[in-house]
Structure formats: structure tokens, C-alpha cells
Design a protein around this motif. Structure first.
Motif, short mmCIF file in Angstrom:
data_model
loop_
_atom_site.label_atom_id
_atom_site.label_comp_id
_atom_site.label_asym_id
_atom_site.label_seq_id
_atom_site.Cartn_x
_atom_site.Cartn_y
_atom_site.Cartn_z
N PRO A 131 18.94 3.50 -44.36
CA PRO A 131 18.35 3.46 -43.08
C PRO A 131 19.59 2.97 -42.06
O PRO A 131 20.29 1.90 -42.48
CB PRO A 131 17.46 2.28 -42.98
CG PRO A 131 17.00 2.34 -44.59
CD PRO A 131 18.30 2.86 -45.30
N GLY A 132 19.55 3.76 -40.95
CA GLY A 132 20.57 3.36 -39.87
C GLY A 132 22.20 3.76 -40.18
O GLY A 132 22.95 3.68 -39.35
N ILE A 133 22.10 4.71 -40.91
CA ILE A 133 23.52 5.35 -41.46
C ILE A 133 24.11 6.24 -40.22
O ILE A 133 25.27 6.45 -40.11
CB ILE A 133 23.74 6.11 -42.74
CG1 ILE A 133 25.00 6.06 -43.17
CG2 ILE A 133 22.79 7.40 -42.53
CD1 ILE A 133 25.28 6.64 -44.75
N ASP A 134 23.23 6.48 -39.36
CA ASP A 134 23.59 7.59 -38.27
C ASP A 134 23.72 6.71 -36.95
O ASP A 134 24.16 7.47 -36.01
CB ASP A 134 22.41 8.48 -38.14
CG ASP A 134 22.56 9.67 -39.24
OD1 ASP A 134 23.23 10.12 -39.72
OD2 ASP A 134 21.01 9.98 -39.41
N GLU A 229 21.45 -1.83 -32.30
CA GLU A 229 20.77 -2.08 -30.90
C GLU A 229 21.37 -1.09 -29.87
O GLU A 229 22.23 -0.70 -29.90
CB GLU A 229 20.96 -3.54 -30.37
CG GLU A 229 20.15 -4.54 -31.05
CD GLU A 229 20.79 -5.86 -30.41
OE1 GLU A 229 21.39 -5.79 -29.23
OE2 GLU A 229 20.36 -6.96 -30.98
N ASN A 230 20.14 -0.20 -29.40
CA ASN A 230 20.76 1.02 -28.40
C ASN A 230 21.56 2.05 -29.12
O ASN A 230 22.42 2.40 -28.53
CB ASN A 230 21.09 0.24 -27.11
CG ASN A 230 20.27 -0.60 -26.56
OD1 ASN A 230 19.14 -0.50 -26.39
ND2 ASN A 230 20.98 -1.63 -26.12
N GLY A 231 21.14 2.32 -30.41
CA GLY A 231 21.74 3.24 -30.98
C GLY A 231 23.39 3.01 -31.63
O GLY A 231 23.97 3.57 -32.17
N LYS A 232 23.61 1.47 -31.41
CA LYS A 232 25.14 1.17 -31.93
C LYS A 232 24.97 -0.02 -33.07
O LYS A 232 24.03 -0.84 -32.74
CB LYS A 232 25.65 0.53 -30.68
CG LYS A 232 26.08 1.51 -29.45
CD LYS A 232 27.16 0.89 -28.58
CE LYS A 232 27.53 1.72 -27.36
NZ LYS A 232 28.12 1.36 -26.29
N CYS A 246 28.99 -6.78 -37.45
CA CYS A 246 30.17 -5.96 -37.34
C CYS A 246 29.62 -5.03 -36.38
O CYS A 246 28.37 -4.54 -36.06
CB CYS A 246 30.27 -5.12 -38.69
SG CYS A 246 28.87 -3.94 -39.40
N GLU A 247 30.82 -4.44 -35.76
CA GLU A 247 30.72 -3.19 -34.87
C GLU A 247 31.41 -1.88 -35.42
O GLU A 247 31.05 -0.85 -34.88
CB GLU A 247 31.43 -3.59 -33.64
CG GLU A 247 31.33 -4.99 -33.04
CD GLU A 247 32.29 -6.06 -33.28
OE1 GLU A 247 33.44 -6.10 -32.61
OE2 GLU A 247 32.11 -6.90 -34.16
#
Length: 564
Positions: A131-134, A229-232, A246-247
């Protein structure tokens, strides 16, 4: 007589080699190289070092040693090869011997005829459905554009926290690049260690070194979710429930062969998902060859098929392909012994052949030896090497060799790789005539010394015990007599702090009364690298003790915490 038409699909490593050599061997051949990416002949193994700032010129990854960029014009003028970038091959028509292509920029389609076709379609980074890999910020490293983006992020200074998912070769190299750029780096590895081609206790030395550079290593832990958050991307949630902010997250959990094009054309696919080829690098179609990261090749020790996506092998395979197209199917590619090496900050780490774990899984009864010793004399700036040799207990044949340290690891692995490929025994290696001079090695090279240790063990002259087993037994509450035979100043500088007893080797013969007087008591000896530990074992056995073991690798091979 019309010229032979050779079409090569893929322009990274194997493809350009196959195309260029085919033209060199048959000047009349019409050679076409089709590449989906906008670049050709990329030195992809250099991506982490470009990202880390070891060099700044991007085109160095695409250039010849003289600095000429290997683009379409270069291949046409210097190699006589018609190279087309931004050209995706979408289908193979084996009956009519054509390939269908699409220009990825314009969408225009075309067809290219061939007499001989070479598939060099490479591999794709494995991406599990986490989940969230994109999310923006989750990246991989397989193409120049990936390297460009990661270098851009490094240069921007905007990324403070990064997570590397996967502790293999690529993961460790990217870890170093990002850490040395000033980022706070976490490495997450689902398995129990980094660098799975090493045995656990050798890999733990690497992990210890990585941690000393400020990197946080999470083993026995995987990624449950990429948070954002907000796709990032904002963080990574691990399987144990902890969250690492992490970013940037770089997913480096291996690659899968690009075999879809071959499968859709009805070519045979192997058990690892790669294109099946014979020893001549021919696919199940005699007019189609394949090489590089898309194929499965032979493991030289077992004779079984394996998957080995390495740039050096890709080039060797492509050479065989070109030879067979030009000269008839006479040249065989013998396969791999799985040699690999990587730079880990101030260390190098690598292996060839089988680890102990892998050899046992293949059914071998093995015997091993661990050697911690310098790579050259102290007066020539010696640096430490820690090695492990794996051999067949019945025949003494060397099955594998691992080496880590700040010393000349590559020399040791090159020697070992030749021994494994040749099927040499420890006795043959133990008498090997290798080049020697103090600037380069010890009089008895580290690799030869490792074979000598194994010879002593097989002859019953030395009984060894691994540091991992010592730690495991101590943690379980066992209380063998631990004998440290180093000098007092060495003990003050660094010690195990496991209740060891200090008796320097030079005083041991006059201090036998300080040892357990039960001659069957278990005694474990060690020193800095355990040469003195071995000598202590011989002294004690000569004086009647019957259960003496040497902790192989000594304190320098101890992968756990030491007291300074």
C-alpha cells in the motif's frame, strides 16, 4: 548473396556488445540495434556512484574511455551498427521473421526483418503491491532517468530522511550514496541480514560497519505500508508497527527478467521466469538468441539453471551470441559461479561460489574456515580482511569463498573465483604459485592462508568454532572457559567482555595451573585474529587438554558489540 540481417533488441549492456561484435565479425552483415530508452550502452552499475557525487558528468555513464558518448551517431560511425533509440519492440513474428516496433515519442509503427534475432531485454525492478507504493517519493533505480532524479534530489539538499527497502547489492550501494550526501538513512531488510550471498556472521560484520556510519539497519523487518499526505511520501510503516519518517524511499528488492516479449512469441521460459537458452545462448527458436538479465544460465557447480543478472556476465554472454551467429554454433557459455562484490563505505564485501548455507541447501557436506588477517605486511600499510572458505568435506573441493574488509578484497575474490571455476581443492590452492611482493600481499597470501586453516581442520590439527556459535552458547547460559591469549594492552583497547580469561600466549606454558584442571573441560581460545589462538590450542593439547576449540576470526571477526 544478400547480407545477413541481425536485429538486436535492447541497448544497455548485452545488446550493444552483441551488435558491435556481430558487425566486427561479419562486416557484410546488416546489424540493427533497437532500444526503448533514449540512451544507449548505459553503465548502470555506476548509477549509485553518480548519485553519490563520485563524479558529476552524467555522460560519463554513456561514454567510451576516451569520452565519446555512445549514441546513435557513434554506433553508426564507429561500429557500423544502425541503432535506434526510443523504439519499443512490441511483438515478434517468428514465422515471417519480423519484429514490430513503435516510436515511443511519435507513436509511429514499423516492422524490421531479421535473419537472426537477439533478445537483450534486461530486467525490471521488483515492486511488490505494498500500500502506498505509488506515492511521489517512492522510487527504484533501473534507468538513467531514475539516476537523474535521485542525483537531482541529492543536489537539492531538500531530502533529509531516506529509507532503502532491501539490503542487497543495489540497496547497500544506494545507502552509501545517500548517506554520504548528508541524508539520514534507514535500511529495511525483511530477512535476517544484509547481503544474502554472505553467511550470517560475515554479513553481520557488514551491518556493524554500516551502522557505524550512522545508518540505522532494520533486519527481520519488512515494509507494511508507505505513508503519505497529498500524494507525497511522509514515512514508512514497518511490519513491527514502527514508523520511519522519510521523504524518499528507494525500493531495491531485486529484479525480474523482462521475458514477456519472448513468452508472447512462444519461446520457452525457464523456472525463474527468464528466457530459456542452451549453452550456445540459443532460445527454443534456433534463429533467436538471448543474453543478459532476461535469461537463465547454468550454475557451474551444480549444473542447474540459475538467474544471475550481472553486467559482466551480460557482456560475456553477448560475446558468445555474436560468435555463434557469425561462425556457426560452436561457442558455449559455461555459466556462472555467482561472483559478486560491492563497496560498503570503507569496506568491500563480496563472494564467489556458495555460502555455507547455500552449499548445505544443495546437499553438500561442508567444512569451513574463517580467517581474519592482513592483506599485506604491516610496514606496507596493512588492512584487515575477514574471509570464510567453504569446501566439500569429502573431497576438499572449494565450493565458495566470502571476504569483507577495508583491505584488497577484490584480489582475494578473483583468486577464489578461479579456484571455484576450476574445481580446485584446498590442497591445490594451499600450494598455489601467486605473485608476491610486500606492496601487494603477504608472503603467504591471505587466500592461501585460509586454505591452510581449512587443511589444518580437515587433518584434525585444529578444531574451530564460529563466533556466532560462541555467542549463541554464551547467551544460552553455557560457561566454557574462554581464553584470550592477546597482550594486556590489546585487552585494554578492546575486549569481548564475556568473562574471558587473559593469559598472553608467551606466558601460557608457565600458567597452565590457571586453566581448568579437568582435562576434558571445554576451552575456547582466541586472539586478535586467532593465529595465536591456534597456537594456544596446540600448546594445551600437547599438555593433555582434549576439548580445546579455536574461535575462528578472533576478536576482529566478532560481529557483535565489543567493549572499548
Amino acid at each position: 548473396m544478400s547480407s545477413k540481417k541481425i536485429v538486436v533488441i535492447g541497448g544497455s549492456a548485452a545488446g550493444p556488445k552483441a551488435a558491435a561484435r556481430s558487425k566486427r565479425l561479419d562486416a557484410d552483415a546488416e546489424v540493427v540495434l533497437l532500444q526503448k530508452a533514449p540512451e544507449l550502452s548505459m553503465a548502470s552499475c555506476g548509477y549509485p556512484y553518480y548519485i553519490g557525487g563520485n563524479f558529476d558528468e552524467r555522460n560519463a555513464l554513456l561514454a567510451t574511455p576516451t569520452g565519446v558518448v555512445r549514441d546513435e551517431g557513434f554506433f553508426a560511425a564507429a561500429k557500423g551498427v544502425s541503432a535506434r533509440v526510443n523504439t519499443e519492440v512490441t511483438a515478434i513474428d517468428r514465422h515471417n521473421k519480423t519484429v514490430s516496433c513503435t516510436d515511443v515519442l511519435t507513436g509511429e509503427s514499423c516492422s524490421v526483418a531479421y535473419d537472426k534475432l537477439v533478445l537483450c531485454t534486461g530486467a525490471t525492478p521488483r515492486r511488490t503491491p505494498i500500500p502506498g507504493i505509488d506515492l511521489e517519493g517512492v522510487r527504484s533505480l533501473s534507468e538513467m532517468r531514475d539516476a537523474d532524479k535521485l542525483r537531482e534530489l541529492v543536489d537539492s539538499g531538500k531530502v533529509k530522511d531516506a529509507v532503502i527497502v532491501g539490503g542487497g547489492l543495489i540497496g547497500i550501494e544506494v545507502c552509501e550514496a545517500l548517506s554520504e550526501s548528508g541524508m539520514n538513512v534507514n535500511v529495511v531488510e525483511m530477512l535476517s541480514q544484509l547481503l544474502m550471498f554472505l553467511d550470517w556472521e560475515i554479513a553481520k560484520l557488514v551491518e556493524k560497519h554500516v551502522a557505524s556510519k550512522g545508518v540505522t539497519v532494520h533486519t527481520d523487518n519488512g515494509v507494511a505500508e508507505f505513508l503519505g499526505e497529498n500524494g507525497k511520501l511522509t514515512g514508512v510503516k514497518l511490519n513491527d508497527g514502527s514508523v520511519v519518517p522519510c521523504e524518499l524511499a528507494v525500493v531495491a528488492i531485486g529484479v525480474t527478467p523482462n521475458a514477456k516479449l519472448a513468452a508472447e512469441a512462444g519461446l520457452e521460459i525457464g523456472g525463474f521466469g527468464g528466457v530459456a537458452v542452451d549453452d550456445f545462448m540459443r532460445t527454443s527458436d534456433p534463429d533467436i538468441y538471448a543474453a543478459g538479465d532476461c535469461v537463465e544460465i547454468t550454475q557451474r557447480i551444480t549444473g542447474k539453471k540459475t538467474y544471475a543478472p550481472y553486467g559482466d556476465l551480460a557482456n560475456l554472454e553477448a560475446r558468445v551470441v555474436a560468435d555463434n551467429i557469425a561462425r556457426g554454433d560452436k561457442h558455449k557459455f559455461p555459466g556462472t559461479v555467482n561472483s559478486g562484490i560491492c563497496k560498503v563505505f570503507d569496506l568491500s564485501a563480496g563472494a564467489t561460489g556458495f555460502s555455507e548455507q547455500r552449499a548445505k541447501a544443495e546437499g553438500y557436506d561442508v567444512i569451513t574456515a574463517t580467517n581474519a588477517s592482513p592483506d599485506k605486511p604491516g610496514f606496507m600499510g596493512a588492512k584487515l580482511l575477514v574471509s570464510k572458505m567453504v569446501a566439500d568435506a569429502a573431497t576438499g573441493r572449494i565450493l565458495g569463498f566470502q571476504c569483507v574488509g577495508p583491505g584488497e578484497v577484490n584480489r582475494q575474490l578473483a583468486e577464489a573465483a578461479m579456484a571455484v571455476m576450476n574445481g580446485n581443492t584446498i590442497w591445490e590452492v594451499g600450494m598455489a604459485d601467486l605473485p608476491y611482493a610486500p606492496p601487494f600481499s603477504l608472503a603467504i597470501d591471505h587466500f592461501i592462508t585460509t586454505a591452510h586453516i581449512l587443511d589444518n581442520k580437515m587433518a584434525g590439527q585444529m578444531t574451530g568454532i564460529s563466533n556466532a556459535e560462541v555467542k549463541e552458547r554464551l547467551d544460552a547460559g553455557e560457561k566454557p572457559f574462554i581464553l584470550d591469549v592477546r597482550a594486556p594492552n590489546e585487552f585494554e583497547e578492546m575486549r569481548l567482555n564475556v568473562g574471558e580469561n587473559l593469559i598472553p600466549l608467551g606466558k601460557l606454558r608457565n600458567a597452565l595451573d590457571q586453566l581448568p584442571q579437568n582435562k576434558d573441560a571445554e576451552i575456547i581460545t582466541f586472539c586478535k585474529i586467532s593465529m595465536r589462538g591456534y597456537e594456544a590450542q596446540r600448546v594445551l593439547e600437547a599438555n593433555g587438554w582434549t576439548n580445546v576449540k579455536v574461535m575462528e576470526g578472533g576478536i576482529m571477526g566478532w560481529p557483535f558489540k565489543v567493549e572499548m
